[in-house]
Scaffold this active site. Sequence first.
Site, PDB file in Angstrom:
ATOM      1  CG  HIS A 151      -5.680  -2.463   8.822  1.00  0.00           C
ATOM      2  ND1 HIS A 151      -5.846  -1.179   9.289  1.00  0.00           N
ATOM      3  CD2 HIS A 151      -4.345  -2.688   8.859  1.00  0.00           C
ATOM      4  CE1 HIS A 151      -4.673  -0.656   9.576  1.00  0.00           C
ATOM      5  NE2 HIS A 151      -3.738  -1.552   9.335  1.00  0.00           N
ATOM      6  CD  GLU A 187      -8.597   0.782   7.991  1.00  0.00           C
ATOM      7  OE1 GLU A 187      -8.441  -0.224   8.703  1.00  0.00           O
ATOM      8  OE2 GLU A 187      -8.122   1.901   8.291  1.00  0.00           O
ATOM      9  CG  ASP A 197      -0.278  -0.474   2.497  1.00  0.00           C
ATOM     10  OD1 ASP A 197       0.964  -0.384   2.590  1.00  0.00           O
ATOM     11  OD2 ASP A 197      -0.981  -0.935   3.404  1.00  0.00           O
ATOM     12  CG  ASN A 236      -8.610  -1.864  12.102  1.00  0.00           C
ATOM     13  OD1 ASN A 236      -7.675  -2.493  11.606  1.00  0.00           O
ATOM     14  ND2 ASN A 236      -9.121  -0.796  11.513  1.00  0.00           N
TER      15      ASN A 236
END
Length: 270
Positions: free
Chosen positions: A138, A143, A67, A136
């Site tokens: 990801h 996400e 990313d 979380n």
Amino acid sequence: MKILIFPDAEAAARETARRIVAQLVAKPDAVLGLATGGTMEPVYAALAAAVARGDCDGRRFTSFNLDEYVGLAGDHPQSYRHYMNRHLFDAIGLPAAQARLPRGDAPDPAEEARRYEAEIAAEGGIDLQLLGIGANGHIGFNEPTSSLASRTRIKTLTRGTVEANRRFFGPDEQVPSLAITIGIGTILESREALLLATGGAKAEAVAAMVEGPLSAACPASALQMHPRATVICDEEAAARLQLRDYYETVHPGGTEPAITAPKGLERTRT
Ligand code: GLP
């Protein structure tokens, strides 16, 4: 999924680097999928040291990073391009053409995402995909609620992710809220996936990924569908795993013992 538990973050990072080196020894021109984040820094330090010792060739592989922040040019100190140059590429001398990341400052980010996905396919896909995990759940910047079949595209970062990444930025700097990320579908097509998680802040996400339901609420749980996924973690990141005893029985000390028939099961002939 194989779950390997190491006593501390250093040992877990060392094992991760060892596996990347083994991949490069087996296939020096492999296509690697690479990740950023604090967790990966000791991995890249160990990999650069291995290349310097001549344990493997650091100039023949091609890499695709997961990313990049939308809006940051490659020379921005917080861009992932800059991170990779600093922590790995410059040290090993990987030719620039083989060190690929999405361009954060591309004039048309959506088009850049499509181009990047096509570039991965043109290289024959990823042999070994290295992954970290967000608190979380990801992976990359996929996400929660990301499609488990997604391809490289633009994602909006959650507030929690923006806050978690703020530590890398200066006090007056704006943290980007959009990123180009490889999709979960793209990650699932890698021939092997290796996820490294260290520290107690990741314990809940690791438990959800390994033992929770397959769900877009925890994007990393998609790795349950990957035919060859290994999770390497330290004790702190493993702390919430319910079946921890089982993982430690199968992989004592994070090893992968050869499978042989257990003794004592032979039927006594009468
Ligand atoms: C970012 C990256 C992820 C990485 C995560 C965890 O969000 N896009 O690829 O896994 O951070 O980073 P850290 O290792 O710093 O906890």
